[in-house]
Motif scaffolding. Structure first.
Motif, mmCIF file in Angstrom:
data_model
loop_
_atom_site.group_PDB
_atom_site.id
_atom_site.type_symbol
_atom_site.label_atom_id
_atom_site.label_comp_id
_atom_site.label_asym_id
_atom_site.label_seq_id
_atom_site.Cartn_x
_atom_site.Cartn_y
_atom_site.Cartn_z
ATOM 1 N N VAL A 26 -13.750 0.158 -4.154
ATOM 2 C CA VAL A 26 -12.449 1.091 -4.266
ATOM 3 C C VAL A 26 -12.092 2.857 -4.258
ATOM 4 O O VAL A 26 -11.554 3.091 -3.338
ATOM 5 N N ALA A 27 -14.168 3.210 -4.874
ATOM 6 C CA ALA A 27 -13.640 4.266 -4.318
ATOM 7 C C ALA A 27 -14.587 4.193 -3.209
ATOM 8 O O ALA A 27 -13.832 5.336 -2.725
ATOM 9 N N ALA A 28 -14.729 3.781 -1.925
ATOM 10 C CA ALA A 28 -14.073 3.876 -1.051
ATOM 11 C C ALA A 28 -13.920 3.962 -0.186
ATOM 12 O O ALA A 28 -13.280 4.064 1.223
ATOM 13 N N GLU A 29 -12.478 3.306 -0.725
ATOM 14 C CA GLU A 29 -11.443 3.349 0.813
ATOM 15 C C GLU A 29 -10.303 4.468 -0.385
ATOM 16 O O GLU A 29 -9.811 5.302 -1.030
ATOM 17 N N PRO A 30 -10.268 4.754 0.807
ATOM 18 C CA PRO A 30 -9.277 6.467 1.458
ATOM 19 C C PRO A 30 -8.220 6.462 -0.114
ATOM 20 O O PRO A 30 -8.142 7.492 -0.458
ATOM 21 N N LEU A 31 -7.078 5.104 0.118
ATOM 22 C CA LEU A 31 -5.744 5.482 -0.805
ATOM 23 C C LEU A 31 -6.308 4.984 -2.594
ATOM 24 O O LEU A 31 -6.265 6.291 -2.845
ATOM 25 N N TYR A 32 -6.847 3.535 -2.556
ATOM 26 C CA TYR A 32 -7.289 3.862 -3.895
ATOM 27 C C TYR A 32 -8.522 4.453 -4.661
ATOM 28 O O TYR A 32 -7.825 4.637 -5.772
ATOM 29 N N GLY A 33 -9.027 5.092 -3.839
ATOM 30 C CA GLY A 33 -10.223 6.178 -4.582
ATOM 31 C C GLY A 33 -9.449 7.305 -4.924
ATOM 32 O O GLY A 33 -10.519 7.595 -5.251
ATOM 33 N N ASP A 34 -8.270 7.090 -4.511
ATOM 34 C CA ASP A 34 -7.986 8.914 -4.548
ATOM 35 C C ASP A 34 -6.769 9.010 -6.111
ATOM 36 O O ASP A 34 -6.244 9.350 -6.342
ATOM 37 N N LEU A 35 -6.796 7.835 -6.333
ATOM 38 C CA LEU A 35 -6.040 7.033 -7.664
ATOM 39 C C LEU A 35 -6.801 8.442 -9.081
ATOM 40 O O LEU A 35 -8.086 8.057 -9.034
ATOM 41 N N ALA A 36 -6.024 8.665 -9.462
ATOM 42 C CA ALA A 36 -6.148 9.526 -10.585
ATOM 43 C C ALA A 36 -7.392 9.457 -11.927
ATOM 44 O O ALA A 36 -8.434 9.653 -12.198
ATOM 45 N N ASN A 37 -6.856 7.386 -12.123
ATOM 46 C CA ASN A 37 -7.047 6.735 -13.103
ATOM 47 C C ASN A 37 -8.810 6.561 -12.537
ATOM 48 O O ASN A 37 -9.874 6.144 -13.292
ATOM 49 N N VAL A 38 -8.343 6.640 -11.442
ATOM 50 C CA VAL A 38 -10.069 6.393 -10.743
ATOM 51 C C VAL A 38 -10.844 6.972 -10.702
ATOM 52 O O VAL A 38 -12.160 7.148 -11.278
ATOM 53 N N LYS A 39 -10.360 8.259 -10.251
ATOM 54 C CA LYS A 39 -11.647 9.028 -10.082
ATOM 55 C C LYS A 39 -11.734 10.193 -11.879
ATOM 56 O O LYS A 39 -13.651 10.465 -11.707
ATOM 57 N N ALA A 96 -9.753 4.206 -21.758
ATOM 58 C CA ALA A 96 -8.571 5.033 -22.662
ATOM 59 C C ALA A 96 -9.243 6.222 -23.636
ATOM 60 O O ALA A 96 -7.819 6.832 -24.038
ATOM 61 N N ASP A 97 -9.793 6.688 -23.566
ATOM 62 C CA ASP A 97 -10.883 7.637 -24.571
ATOM 63 C C ASP A 97 -9.883 9.574 -23.646
ATOM 64 O O ASP A 97 -10.598 10.003 -24.020
ATOM 65 N N LYS A 98 -9.904 9.103 -22.374
ATOM 66 C CA LYS A 98 -9.475 10.438 -21.515
ATOM 67 C C LYS A 98 -10.778 11.833 -21.732
ATOM 68 O O LYS A 98 -10.514 12.964 -21.394
ATOM 69 N N ASN A 99 -11.176 10.826 -21.646
ATOM 70 C CA ASN A 99 -13.274 11.891 -21.707
ATOM 71 C C ASN A 99 -13.696 11.336 -20.236
ATOM 72 O O ASN A 99 -14.523 10.449 -20.327
ATOM 73 N N PRO A 100 -13.654 12.143 -19.048
ATOM 74 C CA PRO A 100 -14.665 11.850 -17.602
ATOM 75 C C PRO A 100 -16.086 11.562 -18.191
ATOM 76 O O PRO A 100 -16.770 10.597 -16.879
ATOM 77 N N LYS A 121 0.718 -1.205 0.033
ATOM 78 C CA LYS A 121 -0.119 0.599 0.553
ATOM 79 C C LYS A 121 0.153 1.337 -0.320
ATOM 80 O O LYS A 121 0.585 2.077 -0.496
ATOM 81 N N GLU A 122 1.750 1.227 0.398
ATOM 82 C CA GLU A 122 2.830 2.716 0.424
ATOM 83 C C GLU A 122 3.377 2.835 -0.702
ATOM 84 O O GLU A 122 3.378 3.910 -0.769
ATOM 85 N N ASN A 123 3.169 1.333 -1.440
ATOM 86 C CA ASN A 123 3.225 1.812 -3.371
ATOM 87 C C ASN A 123 2.328 2.030 -3.949
ATOM 88 O O ASN A 123 2.329 2.430 -5.291
ATOM 89 N N TYR A 124 1.095 2.292 -3.324
ATOM 90 C CA TYR A 124 -0.129 2.405 -4.374
ATOM 91 C C TYR A 124 0.085 3.324 -5.523
ATOM 92 O O TYR A 124 -1.053 2.815 -6.464
ATOM 93 N N ARG A 125 0.665 4.120 -5.631
ATOM 94 C CA ARG A 125 0.589 4.888 -6.682
ATOM 95 C C ARG A 125 1.173 4.412 -7.944
ATOM 96 O O ARG A 125 1.080 5.417 -9.191
ATOM 97 N N MET A 126 1.434 3.457 -7.772
ATOM 98 C CA MET A 126 2.354 2.297 -9.147
ATOM 99 C C MET A 126 0.744 2.292 -9.437
ATOM 100 O O MET A 126 0.733 1.790 -10.925
ATOM 101 N N PHE A 127 -0.023 2.243 -9.160
ATOM 102 C CA PHE A 127 -1.961 2.082 -9.925
ATOM 103 C C PHE A 127 -2.246 2.952 -10.543
ATOM 104 O O PHE A 127 -3.300 3.043 -11.208
ATOM 105 N N ASP A 128 -1.484 4.451 -10.498
ATOM 106 C CA ASP A 128 -1.810 5.242 -10.924
ATOM 107 C C ASP A 128 -1.482 5.458 -11.725
ATOM 108 O O ASP A 128 -0.064 6.505 -12.833
ATOM 109 N N THR A 129 -1.656 4.582 -13.457
ATOM 110 C CA THR A 129 -1.532 4.254 -14.674
ATOM 111 C C THR A 129 -2.432 4.661 -15.710
ATOM 112 O O THR A 129 -3.574 6.047 -15.419
ATOM 113 N N ASP A 130 -1.887 5.702 -16.854
ATOM 114 C CA ASP A 130 -2.844 6.029 -17.822
ATOM 115 C C ASP A 130 -4.309 5.232 -18.382
ATOM 116 O O ASP A 130 -5.706 5.773 -18.267
ATOM 117 N N VAL A 131 -4.386 4.181 -17.721
ATOM 118 C CA VAL A 131 -5.831 3.485 -17.611
ATOM 119 C C VAL A 131 -5.464 1.696 -16.580
ATOM 120 O O VAL A 131 -3.645 1.567 -16.334
#
Length: 356
Positions: A284-297, A338-342, A260-270
């Motif tokens: 995942v959205a309810a988990e404080p760390l992973y819910g904050d990932l840009a690809n999730v949000k 992958a279309d980068k459109n939220p 979990k200390e390296n959770y930012r490794m999950f912050d990939t393009d997709v």
């Protein structure tokens, strides 16, 4: 949560449990979904000799009663137009061992289940009086192999491959040789390779985008580029981060743990995020760390249900029947992520129990 433990590496348990349970013109690939026949249409000259890592099998004539005990072996047999009389059941949710992508190929004659992720019923195999047994996507257990090979010629994975790690191309070649359909297997491989290449060409936006395919939970981790899921993603043009592959060891070559200390490794393009709950996206959205990932949000994640999801299962089977299904159904979800459109809604994975 470790998806490899749940489905793929869990098969390593079979090493212990299996023994305890023992008691001209190029051929064209079959039309997808065409019902298989008992013996298919062999074109090789018999007898044929097939060498595997557990031994050599001599098949005297075109097999008519094929039993598959490898977890996904039935898909390869069916893809070549042969109806197995016995199969393994990998996912309990895939009733009878036949996934939604293979039901048309089976038709109305359901094969008997003779094996599972942790056992092979030797007596049930023998009762079917097979003239060929395939144990390719299976554990290397000398005791089980010895018992099976006394019943009928038994073909295992090619020499030099690890248990549960051979590619679909390798397995298709080995299966085609055993069935006397080498040319048909080669044609099918060419056809499927062309479909994958066409999907890549249809989605140039995939090229160069980083992707992680992994699970978040008690034991977070990700599949490397050597696992079939990683290979599928890279075949479409995505890249697995070097940092993820760099975590691989001989013991963890296909799925690596990520603290979990390296959770930012999950912050990939997709991200393709696998969960074992009824709603992985919600978890995942309810988990404080992973819910904050840009690809999730930002809607750049596809969520899969490892226990009951059709796409997750199809990607795990990695077969000539499941891969076309994956291209038709999972790839559009990847495109939406992958279309980068939220604003683009990412399709939801259907459940195995709902697929029937």
């Amino acid at each position: 949560m470790n998806p490899r433990v749940l489905r793929a590496a869990a098969a390593v348990l079979a090493l212990v449990a299996l023994t305890a349970a023992c008691g001209g013109a190029p051929a064209q690939p079959a039309a997808p979904g065409a019902p298989a026949a008992p013996g298919g249409s062999a074109t090789d000259t018999f007898p044929v000799t097939v060498t595997g890592k557990m031994g050599t099998a001599v098949i005297p004539a075109a097999p008519q009663r094929v039993v598959t005990v490898g977890l996904r072996d039935q898909d390869f047999v069916l893809a070549l137009g042969v109806q197995p009389v016995g199969v393994a059941e990998w996912y309990p949710e895939v009733a009878g061992g036949i996934g939604p992508w293979a039901k048309q190929a089976v038709g109305t004659s359901a094969p008997k289940v003779v094996a599972s992720i942790d056992s092979v019923n030797i007596e049930a195999v023998a009762a079917l009086q097979p003239d060929l047994i395939l144990s390719i996507y299976a554990a290397s257990d000398p005791s089980v192999y010895d018992k099976l090979s006394k019943i009928a010629p038994t073909v295992t994975a090619p020499a030099g491959t690890e248990d549960y790690a051979l590619s679909w191309e390798q397995q298709l070649t080995q299966t085609g040789a055993a069935l006397g359909q080498s040319a048909k297997a080669a044609a099918l491989a060419t056809d499927l390779g062309g479909k994958i290449a066409a999907a890549k060409a249809a989605h140039p936006e995939f090229s160069g985008q980083s992707v992680i395919y992994g699970g978040l939970g008690g034991e977070p981790g990700a599949y490397t580029s050597t696992d079939q899921r990683g290979r599928f993603m890279t075949s479409l043009g995505f890249t697995i981060p070097v940092a993820i592959d760099g975590l691989a060891t001989p013991e963890e070559a296909y799925f690596v743990g990520i603290s979990k200390e390296n959770y930012r490794m999950f912050d990939t393009d997709v991200a393709v995020i696998v969960g074992s709950t009824a709603d992985p996206a919600e978890a995942v959205a309810a988990e404080p760390l992973y819910g904050d990932l840009a690809n999730v949000k930002e809607g750049r994640a596809v969520f899969l249900n490892e226990l009951n999801g059709v796409w997750a299962a199809a990607l795990a089977y990695d077969s000539p029947l499941s891969l076309p299904y994956t291209l038709d159904n999972f790839v559009p979800a990847l495109a939406a992520a992958a279309d980068k459109n939220p604003a683009t809604a990412v399709p939801t994975e259907p459940l195995l129990t709902a697929a029937g």
